[in-house]
Scaffold this motif. Structure first.
Motif, mmCIF file in Angstrom:
data_model
loop_
_atom_site.group_PDB
_atom_site.id
_atom_site.type_symbol
_atom_site.label_atom_id
_atom_site.label_comp_id
_atom_site.label_asym_id
_atom_site.label_seq_id
_atom_site.Cartn_x
_atom_site.Cartn_y
_atom_site.Cartn_z
ATOM 1 N N MET A 1 -11.749 9.612 4.100
ATOM 2 C CA MET A 1 -12.112 8.478 3.251
ATOM 3 C C MET A 1 -11.018 7.414 3.345
ATOM 4 S SD MET A 1 -12.895 8.394 -0.859
ATOM 5 C CE MET A 1 -14.382 9.357 -0.626
ATOM 6 N N THR A 2 -11.441 6.184 3.459
ATOM 7 C CA THR A 2 -10.488 5.086 3.545
ATOM 8 C C THR A 2 -9.728 4.941 2.235
ATOM 9 O OG1 THR A 2 -11.940 3.926 5.072
ATOM 10 C CG2 THR A 2 -10.234 2.627 4.000
ATOM 11 N N THR A 3 -8.403 4.858 2.333
ATOM 12 C CA THR A 3 -7.578 4.665 1.143
ATOM 13 C C THR A 3 -7.697 3.227 0.669
ATOM 14 O OG1 THR A 3 -6.049 6.360 1.855
ATOM 15 C CG2 THR A 3 -5.244 4.814 0.222
ATOM 16 N N ARG A 4 -7.873 3.036 -0.614
ATOM 17 C CA ARG A 4 -7.947 1.702 -1.179
ATOM 18 C C ARG A 4 -6.813 1.556 -2.172
ATOM 19 N NH1 ARG A 4 -14.500 0.827 -2.028
ATOM 20 N NH2 ARG A 4 -15.103 1.478 0.079
ATOM 21 N N GLN A 5 -5.730 1.067 -1.661
ATOM 22 C CA GLN A 5 -4.545 0.910 -2.491
ATOM 23 C C GLN A 5 -4.088 -0.532 -2.469
ATOM 24 O OE1 GLN A 5 -1.665 3.777 -1.060
ATOM 25 N NE2 GLN A 5 -2.312 5.281 -2.573
ATOM 26 N N THR A 6 -3.508 -0.946 -3.580
ATOM 27 C CA THR A 6 -2.935 -2.272 -3.702
ATOM 28 C C THR A 6 -1.484 -2.110 -4.130
ATOM 29 O OG1 THR A 6 -5.052 -3.237 -4.345
ATOM 30 C CG2 THR A 6 -3.082 -4.471 -4.924
ATOM 31 N N LEU A 7 -0.610 -2.913 -3.571
ATOM 32 C CA LEU A 7 0.786 -2.894 -3.987
ATOM 33 C C LEU A 7 0.943 -3.780 -5.217
ATOM 34 C CD1 LEU A 7 2.929 -3.088 -0.723
ATOM 35 C CD2 LEU A 7 2.751 -1.174 -2.319
ATOM 36 N N VAL A 8 1.405 -3.177 -6.311
ATOM 37 C CA VAL A 8 1.686 -3.897 -7.549
ATOM 38 C C VAL A 8 3.139 -3.627 -7.895
ATOM 39 C CG1 VAL A 8 1.085 -4.205 -9.977
ATOM 40 C CG2 VAL A 8 -0.695 -3.627 -8.308
ATOM 41 N N ALA A 9 3.958 -4.670 -7.920
ATOM 42 C CA ALA A 9 5.408 -4.509 -8.112
ATOM 43 C C ALA A 9 5.970 -3.520 -7.097
ATOM 44 C CB ALA A 9 5.711 -4.055 -9.533
ATOM 45 N N ASP A 10 5.456 -3.607 -5.867
ATOM 46 C CA ASP A 10 5.868 -2.738 -4.755
ATOM 47 C C ASP A 10 5.488 -1.273 -4.962
ATOM 48 O OD1 ASP A 10 7.016 -4.843 -3.282
ATOM 49 O OD2 ASP A 10 8.880 -4.678 -4.417
ATOM 50 N N VAL A 11 4.572 -1.025 -5.888
ATOM 51 C CA VAL A 11 4.101 0.335 -6.152
ATOM 52 C C VAL A 11 2.660 0.451 -5.665
ATOM 53 C CG1 VAL A 11 3.635 2.075 -7.924
ATOM 54 C CG2 VAL A 11 5.592 0.518 -8.170
ATOM 55 N N PRO A 12 2.333 1.434 -4.808
ATOM 56 C CA PRO A 12 0.943 1.595 -4.371
ATOM 57 C C PRO A 12 0.078 2.121 -5.522
ATOM 58 C CG PRO A 12 2.469 2.882 -3.007
ATOM 59 C CD PRO A 12 3.236 2.410 -4.177
ATOM 60 N N VAL A 13 -1.004 1.408 -5.823
ATOM 61 C CA VAL A 13 -1.932 1.802 -6.884
ATOM 62 C C VAL A 13 -3.321 1.905 -6.281
ATOM 63 C CG1 VAL A 13 -2.893 1.248 -9.141
ATOM 64 C CG2 VAL A 13 -0.534 0.577 -8.595
ATOM 65 N N ASP A 14 -3.951 3.074 -6.414
ATOM 66 C CA ASP A 14 -5.316 3.245 -5.931
ATOM 67 C C ASP A 14 -6.271 2.604 -6.927
ATOM 68 O OD1 ASP A 14 -7.903 4.418 -5.070
ATOM 69 O OD2 ASP A 14 -6.613 5.621 -3.776
ATOM 70 N N THR A 15 -7.225 1.846 -6.444
ATOM 71 C CA THR A 15 -8.099 1.070 -7.328
ATOM 72 C C THR A 15 -9.457 1.717 -7.541
ATOM 73 O OG1 THR A 15 -8.902 -0.244 -5.451
ATOM 74 C CG2 THR A 15 -6.966 -1.066 -6.647
ATOM 75 N N ARG A 16 -9.629 2.932 -7.042
ATOM 76 C CA ARG A 16 -10.891 3.636 -7.229
ATOM 77 C C ARG A 16 -10.825 4.557 -8.450
ATOM 78 N NH1 ARG A 16 -10.933 6.195 -1.363
ATOM 79 N NH2 ARG A 16 -8.749 6.358 -1.984
ATOM 80 N N HIS A 17 -11.991 5.054 -8.853
ATOM 81 C CA HIS A 17 -12.041 6.052 -9.922
ATOM 82 C C HIS A 17 -11.376 7.349 -9.452
ATOM 83 C CE1 HIS A 17 -15.095 3.348 -11.507
ATOM 84 N NE2 HIS A 17 -15.891 3.601 -10.486
ATOM 85 N N TRP A 18 -11.087 8.206 -10.412
ATOM 86 C CA TRP A 18 -10.585 9.549 -10.118
ATOM 87 C C TRP A 18 -11.568 10.523 -10.773
ATOM 88 C CZ3 TRP A 18 -7.429 12.034 -7.002
ATOM 89 C CH2 TRP A 18 -6.931 13.294 -7.348
ATOM 90 N N ILE A 19 -12.391 11.157 -9.967
ATOM 91 C CA ILE A 19 -13.473 11.996 -10.485
ATOM 92 C C ILE A 19 -13.472 13.321 -9.730
ATOM 93 C CG2 ILE A 19 -15.976 12.243 -10.754
ATOM 94 C CD1 ILE A 19 -16.171 9.204 -10.985
#
Length: 490
Positions: A1-19
């Motif tokens: 599965m393609t990772t969907r992460q965004t860097l926020v304050a240089d921290v990787p944050v996944d923007t998908r649900h966790w289910i």
């Protein structure tokens, strides 16, 4: 599965649900923006009713195994979550500051350590939870706290991770599984929490994070027949809608709602302490449900108190919350700025006077609102009766104790109250008469996780903290055993 992460304050944050222990995307997204920069931070999965169904199903599937896990093992996992939080306090603080605009130093020194403390406290409390056996004519009554089932927890944007874990930790400690829906204005640290729980060894499906908007994901969640507890912190109108949805399945609710708390300043109070307490109410740009926004001052000291308060407030530094010297940051969202300014403009239009502030901080732009103090307000006015949730205080005077209590209690809320007095007997008399879930005397915002927390009237339903949290997140069972009827075994 393609990772969907965004860097926020240089921290990787996944923007998908966790289910169910994995990341799940939605067909649509929504944008979370930063009140600090004014720009977008990330595109977040926008949950649907189908996503809510999947999250509840995952929680239902995981529930029997987690409920059967021995208390000591559950506690160990929660301590591991706390360890993971403590290892990443700097990252969590940086992300949350950009997401909701609260002070970075507050997140680093107070808020994120409290997140870890939430998990440790309820893990430890679980291990001593109990009630003495009761004897009824030789029969033994034994009380047990049975896990209730999947819990839907909907949390606010003003202290996103701390207030989420205030509910998540006891729900998990009790043996329940959780679907957490964070506020859409500040969802990022909830996603990071999912990563931390996986790192700590929490089994898949025990914690699920469903992102999205209230009328879509939130409504589907609280109206779901598979949910056995609903915990909500937020506004009264939203609580009414949640209660109506929960009524169809008689799902128990814990509601921590708004406040319009008073600060009562008597003539015998330490004047500097009283002024300091008043200035504290501007904390987090006034976006604190417990804030004592209605200042009630005894007439004989009102002029001196006002001078001390305005002197202190004038020294507050407003600006970028990432700077260590900043005292007040921005409001969380442009809509919140419009709401706060609307309250102030309407108050000024009917005769209130702005002794401090009175509008947005045009020099800073964005969603910065100047610390505001209004006088000349009527007790039945909107600005006195309704929660503003911004850096806006009102000041009224009283002549005696009876009038002070009458004014303090004269709203539909009852979350908290703060009292400044040098007379211990007066403190006892007044606190006994105040309608509030928490009363502070000569202090503010001192919290003990062992104590009950919640509000009266329209400020909420139920109490959390200590054993009160377990009482809500569990089905209490009393087993009565007769002294006779046992067969002897050889």
């Amino acid at each position: 599965m393609t990772t969907r992460q965004t860097l926020v304050a240089d921290v990787p944050v996944d923007t998908r649900h966790w289910i169910g222990g994995r990341r799940v995307a939605s067909a649509r997204t929504f944008t979370t923006t930063s009140p600090v920069t004014g720009g977008p931070l990330a595109e977040i999965a926008r949950g649907t009713p189908e996503d809510a169904d999947a999250a509840v199903a995952a929680a239902q599937e995981a529930f029997p195994g987690w409920a059967a896990t021995p208390a000591g093992e559950r506690a160990a996992v929660l301590h591991a979550v706390a360890d993971a939080v403590e290892r990443r306090i700097e990252e969590l603080a940086a992300v949350e500051t950009l997401d909701n605009g609260a002070l970075l130093r507050s997140h680093r020194l107070g808020v994120m350590p409290r997140v870890a403390q939430n998990f440790r406290f309820f893990a430890d409390r679980l291990l001593v939870l109990g009630h003495e056996d009761l004897d009824t004519r030789g029969h033994t009554n034994r009380v047990a706290w049975d896990p209730a089932g999947p819990c839907a927890l909907i949390t606010p944007w003003n202290a996103p991770l701390m207030l989420a874990t205030w509910k998540v930790a006891p729900a998990l400690a009790a043996g329940n599984t959780v679907v957490l829906k964070p506020a859409e204005w500040s969802p990022l640290t909830a996603s990071l929490l999912a990563d931390l729980t996986q790192e700590a060894g929490l089994p898949p499906g025990v914690l699920n994070v469903l992102q999205g908007h209230g009328p879509e994901a939130g409504h589907a969640l609280v109206s779901h027949p598979g949910v056995r507890r609903i915990g909500f912190t937020g506004s009264v109108p939203t609580a009414r809608r949640i209660a109506a949805a929960a009524a169809a399945h008689l799902t128990p609710l814990s509601l921590e709602l708004g406040g319009k708390s008073p600060l009562l300043v008597f003539a015998d109070a330490d004047p500097d302490l009283a002024a300091d307490l008043a200035v504290e109410q501007f904390d987090n740009a006034g976006q604190v449900c417990l804030a004592a926004t209605r200042i009630l001052v005894e007439e004989s000291v009102a002029e001196d108190f006002l001078r001390r308060l305005t002197d202190r407030a004038a020294r507050l530094r407003q600006g970028d919350p990432r700077q260590e010297t900043t005292d007040i940051g921005p409001l969380v969202h442009p809509r919140q700025l419009e709401r706060v300014d609307g309250f102030v403009r309407r108050a000024l239009a009917v005769g209130a006077r702005a002794v401090l502030g009175g509008g947005p901080h045009t020099g800073l732009g964005g969603t910065y609102y100047r610390p505001t103090l209004l006088t000349g307000v009527a007790q039945d006015s909107e600005i006195v009766q309704e929660e503003v949730f911004g850096p806006v205080l009102t000041l009224q005077t009283f002549r005696d104790e009876d009038e002070a209590v009458r004014l303090a209690n004269d709203t539909r809320f009852g979350l908290a109250a703060t009292l400044a007095t040098g007379d211990r007997a007066r403190a006892d008399r007044v606190t006994a008469r105040l309608v509030a879930g928490t009363v502070w005397v000569n202090c503010f915002f001192v919290r003990d996780l062992r104590a009950p927390f919640g509000g009266s009237r329209h400020s909420g339903v139920g109490r959390e903290g200590g054993d009160w949290s377990f009482d809500f997140y569990c089905d209490l069972k009393n087993t009565v055993t007769a002294p006779k009827g046992w067969r002897a075994h050889g």
